[in-house]
Design a protein around this motif. Structure first.
Motif, PDB file in Angstrom:
ATOM      1  N   ILE A 109      40.111  91.779  91.673  1.00 15.26           N
ATOM      2  CA  ILE A 109      40.064  91.628  93.119  1.00 15.26           C
ATOM      3  C   ILE A 109      41.152  92.496  93.737  1.00 15.26           C
ATOM      4  O   ILE A 109      42.218  92.692  93.129  1.00 15.26           O
ATOM      5  CB  ILE A 109      40.250  90.136  93.537  1.00 15.26           C
ATOM      6  N   PHE A 110      40.896  93.048  94.915  1.00 17.67           N
ATOM      7  CA  PHE A 110      41.879  93.822  95.663  1.00 17.67           C
ATOM      8  C   PHE A 110      42.445  92.964  96.790  1.00 17.67           C
ATOM      9  O   PHE A 110      41.769  92.055  97.282  1.00 17.67           O
ATOM     10  CB  PHE A 110      41.253  95.076  96.271  1.00 17.67           C
ATOM     11  N   MET A 111      43.667  93.275  97.224  1.00 15.83           N
ATOM     12  CA  MET A 111      44.242  92.544  98.357  1.00 15.83           C
ATOM     13  C   MET A 111      43.635  93.013  99.678  1.00 15.83           C
ATOM     14  O   MET A 111      43.691  92.283 100.673  1.00 15.83           O
ATOM     15  CB  MET A 111      45.761  92.695  98.401  1.00 15.83           C
ATOM     16  N   GLY A 112      43.053  94.206  99.702  1.00 20.43           N
ATOM     17  CA  GLY A 112      42.448  94.716 100.913  1.00 20.43           C
ATOM     18  C   GLY A 112      43.481  95.083 101.965  1.00 20.43           C
ATOM     19  O   GLY A 112      44.684  94.875 101.796  1.00 20.43           O
ATOM     20  N   ASP A 113      43.006  95.609 103.080  1.00 18.28           N
ATOM     21  CA  ASP A 113      43.905  95.957 104.179  1.00 18.28           C
ATOM     22  C   ASP A 113      44.598  94.714 104.736  1.00 18.28           C
ATOM     23  O   ASP A 113      45.744  94.782 105.173  1.00 18.28           O
ATOM     24  CB  ASP A 113      43.122  96.650 105.298  1.00 18.28           C
ATOM     25  N   GLY A 114      43.886  93.586 104.722  1.00 20.40           N
ATOM     26  CA  GLY A 114      44.487  92.350 105.224  1.00 20.40           C
ATOM     27  C   GLY A 114      45.740  91.986 104.460  1.00 20.40           C
ATOM     28  O   GLY A 114      46.790  91.702 105.050  1.00 20.40           O
ATOM     29  N   GLY A 115      45.666  92.003 103.134  1.00 16.65           N
ATOM     30  CA  GLY A 115      46.826  91.656 102.322  1.00 16.65           C
ATOM     31  C   GLY A 115      47.928  92.689 102.406  1.00 16.65           C
ATOM     32  O   GLY A 115      49.111  92.348 102.546  1.00 16.65           O
ATOM     33  N   ALA A 116      47.562  93.971 102.326  1.00 22.04           N
ATOM     34  CA  ALA A 116      48.571  95.031 102.348  1.00 22.04           C
ATOM     35  C   ALA A 116      49.308  95.072 103.674  1.00 22.04           C
ATOM     36  O   ALA A 116      50.547  95.197 103.715  1.00 22.04           O
ATOM     37  CB  ALA A 116      47.914  96.379 102.064  1.00 22.04           C
ATOM     38  N   MET A 117      48.565  94.955 104.783  1.00 22.07           N
ATOM     39  CA  MET A 117      49.220  94.989 106.092  1.00 22.07           C
ATOM     40  C   MET A 117      50.076  93.754 106.310  1.00 22.07           C
ATOM     41  O   MET A 117      51.160  93.834 106.895  1.00 22.07           O
ATOM     42  CB  MET A 117      48.177  95.123 107.204  1.00 22.07           C
ATOM     43  N   MET A 118      49.610  92.590 105.848  1.00 17.36           N
ATOM     44  CA  MET A 118      50.403  91.377 106.021  1.00 17.36           C
ATOM     45  C   MET A 118      51.709  91.468 105.244  1.00 17.36           C
ATOM     46  O   MET A 118      52.782  91.106 105.746  1.00 17.36           O
ATOM     47  CB  MET A 118      49.616  90.149 105.561  1.00 17.36           C
ATOM     48  N   ILE A 119      51.654  91.953 104.004  1.00  9.59           N
ATOM     49  CA  ILE A 119      52.865  92.089 103.201  1.00  9.59           C
ATOM     50  C   ILE A 119      53.832  93.063 103.870  1.00  9.59           C
ATOM     51  O   ILE A 119      55.041  92.798 103.972  1.00  9.59           O
ATOM     52  CB  ILE A 119      52.516  92.560 101.778  1.00  9.59           C
ATOM     53  N   GLY A 120      53.306  94.200 104.351  1.00  5.76           N
ATOM     54  CA  GLY A 120      54.154  95.155 105.049  1.00  5.76           C
ATOM     55  C   GLY A 120      54.785  94.546 106.288  1.00  5.76           C
ATOM     56  O   GLY A 120      55.975  94.759 106.566  1.00  5.76           O
ATOM     57  N   PHE A 121      54.009  93.774 107.023  1.00  5.30           N
ATOM     58  CA  PHE A 121      54.508  93.107 108.225  1.00  5.30           C
ATOM     59  C   PHE A 121      55.629  92.138 107.889  1.00  5.30           C
ATOM     60  O   PHE A 121      56.660  92.097 108.574  1.00  5.30           O
ATOM     61  CB  PHE A 121      53.356  92.362 108.912  1.00  5.30           C
ATOM     62  N   ILE A 122      55.455  91.366 106.828  1.00  3.93           N
ATOM     63  CA  ILE A 122      56.476  90.390 106.433  1.00  3.93           C
ATOM     64  C   ILE A 122      57.752  91.096 105.994  1.00  3.93           C
ATOM     65  O   ILE A 122      58.869  90.713 106.385  1.00  3.93           O
ATOM     66  CB  ILE A 122      55.950  89.478 105.311  1.00  3.93           C
ATOM     67  N   LEU A 123      57.626  92.139 105.182  1.00  6.42           N
ATOM     68  CA  LEU A 123      58.814  92.875 104.724  1.00  6.42           C
ATOM     69  C   LEU A 123      59.542  93.523 105.894  1.00  6.42           C
ATOM     70  O   LEU A 123      60.781  93.525 105.940  1.00  6.42           O
ATOM     71  CB  LEU A 123      58.401  93.930 103.699  1.00  6.42           C
ATOM     72  N   ALA A 124      58.793  94.056 106.847  1.00  8.69           N
ATOM     73  CA  ALA A 124      59.419  94.637 108.039  1.00  8.69           C
ATOM     74  C   ALA A 124      60.155  93.568 108.838  1.00  8.69           C
ATOM     75  O   ALA A 124      61.285  93.789 109.305  1.00  8.69           O
ATOM     76  CB  ALA A 124      58.353  95.311 108.912  1.00  8.69           C
ATOM     77  N   SER A 125      59.523  92.403 108.984  1.00  6.39           N
ATOM     78  CA  SER A 125      60.130  91.312 109.745  1.00  6.39           C
ATOM     79  C   SER A 125      61.390  90.790 109.076  1.00  6.39           C
ATOM     80  O   SER A 125      62.412  90.546 109.730  1.00  6.39           O
ATOM     81  CB  SER A 125      59.119  90.167 109.909  1.00  6.39           C
ATOM     82  N   VAL A 126      61.311  90.611 107.751  1.00  5.51           N
ATOM     83  CA  VAL A 126      62.466  90.106 106.997  1.00  5.51           C
ATOM     84  C   VAL A 126      63.648  91.053 107.122  1.00  5.51           C
ATOM     85  O   VAL A 126      64.793  90.624 107.283  1.00  5.51           O
ATOM     86  CB  VAL A 126      62.083  89.901 105.518  1.00  5.51           C
ATOM     87  N   SER A 127      63.385  92.348 107.052  1.00  3.19           N
ATOM     88  CA  SER A 127      64.483  93.309 107.145  1.00  3.19           C
ATOM     89  C   SER A 127      65.134  93.280 108.519  1.00  3.19           C
ATOM     90  O   SER A 127      66.333  93.543 108.650  1.00  3.19           O
ATOM     91  CB  SER A 127      63.975  94.715 106.823  1.00  3.19           C
ATOM     92  N   ILE A 128      64.367  92.936 109.555  1.00  3.79           N
ATOM     93  CA  ILE A 128      64.932  92.862 110.898  1.00  3.79           C
ATOM     94  C   ILE A 128      65.873  91.668 111.036  1.00  3.79           C
ATOM     95  O   ILE A 128      66.988  91.794 111.551  1.00  3.79           O
ATOM     96  CB  ILE A 128      63.817  92.771 111.959  1.00  3.79           C
ATOM     97  N   ILE A 129      65.437  90.503 110.584  1.00  4.80           N
ATOM     98  CA  ILE A 129      66.284  89.320 110.734  1.00  4.80           C
ATOM     99  C   ILE A 129      67.327  89.220 109.630  1.00  4.80           C
ATOM    100  O   ILE A 129      68.194  88.354 109.661  1.00  4.80           O
ATOM    101  CB  ILE A 129      65.438  88.023 110.757  1.00  4.80           C
ATOM    102  N   GLY A 130      67.237  90.150 108.656  1.00  3.54           N
ATOM    103  CA  GLY A 130      68.205  90.169 107.559  1.00  3.54           C
ATOM    104  C   GLY A 130      69.120  91.356 107.625  1.00  3.54           C
ATOM    105  O   GLY A 130      70.086  91.395 108.400  1.00  3.54           O
ATOM    106  N   ALA A 131      68.812  92.383 106.852  1.00  5.20           N
ATOM    107  CA  ALA A 131      69.717  93.518 106.681  1.00  5.20           C
ATOM    108  C   ALA A 131      70.013  94.244 107.984  1.00  5.20           C
ATOM    109  O   ALA A 131      71.151  94.629 108.248  1.00  5.20           O
ATOM    110  CB  ALA A 131      69.133  94.491 105.658  1.00  5.20           C
ATOM    111  N   LEU A 132      68.987  94.458 108.819  1.00  2.00           N
ATOM    112  CA  LEU A 132      69.203  95.222 110.041  1.00  2.00           C
ATOM    113  C   LEU A 132      69.980  94.442 111.096  1.00  2.00           C
ATOM    114  O   LEU A 132      70.412  95.008 112.096  1.00  2.00           O
ATOM    115  CB  LEU A 132      67.856  95.684 110.623  1.00  2.00           C
ATOM    116  N   LYS A 133      70.168  93.132 110.904  1.00  2.00           N
ATOM    117  CA  LYS A 133      70.957  92.321 111.822  1.00  2.00           C
ATOM    118  C   LYS A 133      72.416  92.247 111.408  1.00  2.00           C
ATOM    119  O   LYS A 133      73.258  91.741 112.145  1.00  2.00           O
ATOM    120  CB  LYS A 133      70.387  90.897 111.881  1.00  2.00           C
ATOM    121  N   SER A 134      72.716  92.730 110.223  1.00  2.00           N
ATOM    122  CA  SER A 134      74.078  92.625 109.711  1.00  2.00           C
ATOM    123  C   SER A 134      74.967  93.677 110.357  1.00  2.00           C
ATOM    124  O   SER A 134      74.536  94.789 110.659  1.00  2.00           O
ATOM    125  CB  SER A 134      74.088  92.800 108.188  1.00  2.00           C
TER     126      SER A 134
END
Length: 348
Positions: free
Chosen positions: A206-231
């Protein structure tokens, strides 16, 4: 630490259990990726696996954290981008419609209070406040990272494995910085992606599809904002770039390559890193593992850099960047298409 282990296991177990169910559901909907000249798979493969990752991640985050604006924004934004991706996986939306959905999800995140208000100045002991540019910079970062993960999803297990490594890197940095919510989010994502990888590694069922890939990218982008980029620490500015180094640099090189050769930026080509590895004679598994190793090295550099002073940190970053550029040059990802013998891997 026990909480993070529980969050990780919840994400892993729920995704692992739900993936076969989602696979059967995708087959009934005929939501499958059929072989063509752009894809490596030589048989139809269901492509809604991102739904299973979403279920595992969401359940783990709800278990491991208290209600808060950050959590709400990420879950709602992630849900929206997952919905857009799933619709695209079934009906193949136009790129402009997908981009609109990504922008809308980014706006949802900003409205929840998550934005890049400042970045640390690596050349001075100070911070650079973005002011009126905070919102557009945040949206550009979110949309950009969302698409980098989607673009690297070209081989079985590639995007899932690279995402696990990136999430693990950001998890360790979160512990270093004492950031609870980002540690929970990355533990949940790592567990969910790992639970899915069991069914996605070559040969993928099974593939994750665009839904899975975009969601993972969105989460990683969000985490970096409230984490590393806020430091306020200077070197943490480079942590998310290094943690997401392979998809970011691969996408950047693709844009440069297409602009240089006067090709449309949105036009797919066979110059991505994983394509080049296949063209050099590495098989599917070997190519994926090589990218895993490269991602792990960059992740380790990110973790080390986060604890270094400016001089030593910049020296290590520059060395890593030169090595990455040289490696990509040797692999030939600045060219537009693969050699003739490499194309047969995808077109035959």
């Amino acid at each position: 630490m026990s909480l993070y282990i529980k969050v990780f296991l919840i994400g892993l177990i729920i995704t692992y259990i739900s993936t076969p169910l989602i696979r059967r559901f995708a087959i009934k909907l005929e939501a499958v990726d059929k072989p063509d000249k752009r894809r490596v798979n030589k048989r139809p493969v269901p492509n809604l696996g991102g739904i299973a990752i979403y279920l595992g991640f969401t359940a783990a985050v709800l278990f491991g954290s208290e209600p808060a604006a950050d959590r709400t924004g990420i879950i709602f934004g992630g849900s929206l981008i997952m919905l857009i991706g799933v619709i695209d996986d079934i009906y193949e939306l136009r790129p402009s419609v997908k981009l609109f959905g990504q922008l809308l999800a980014a706006v949802v995140l900003v409205l929840s209070g998550i934005s890049i208000e400042f970045i640390s100045n690596p050349f001075a002991d100070s911070m650079i406040y973005l002011g009126v540019f905070a919102i557009p910079v945040t949206i550009i970062w979110i949309v950009g990272v969302t698409n980098t993960v989607n673009l690297i999803d070209g081989l079985d297990g590639l995007a899932a494995g690279v995402s696990i490594i990136a999430a693990a890197t950001l998890f360790i940095v979160s512990l270093q910085e004492g950031q609870f919510i980002t540690a929970v989010l990355t533990a949940a994502l790592a567990g969910s992606a790992l639970g899915f990888l069991r069914f996605n590694f070559y040969p993928a069922r099974i593939f994750m599809g665009d839904g899975g890939a975009m969601m993972i990218g969105f989460i990683l982008a969000s985490v970096s904002i409230i984490g590393a980029l806020k430091s306020a620490a200077a070197m943490t500015l480079f942590v998310p770039v290094l943690a997401l180094g392979i998809p970011i640099f691969d996408t950047a090189f693709a844009i440069i390559r297409r602009v240089y050769y006067k090709k449309p930026i949105a036009r797919a080509d066979h110059g991505h890193l994983h394509h080049r590895l296949l063209a050099l004679g590495w098989n599917h598994k070997q190519s994926v593992l090589i990218v895993y190793i490269m991602s792990t090295v960059l992740g380790a550099v990110a973790i080390v850099v986060n604890g270094l002073n400016f001089q030593n940190g910049m020296l290590l970053i520059i060395m890593s960047f030169i090595f990455l550029l040289y490696s990509c040059y040797r692999l030939g990802i600045f060219t537009v298409d693969l050699p003739k013998e490499g194309r047969s891997l995808h077109q035959e």
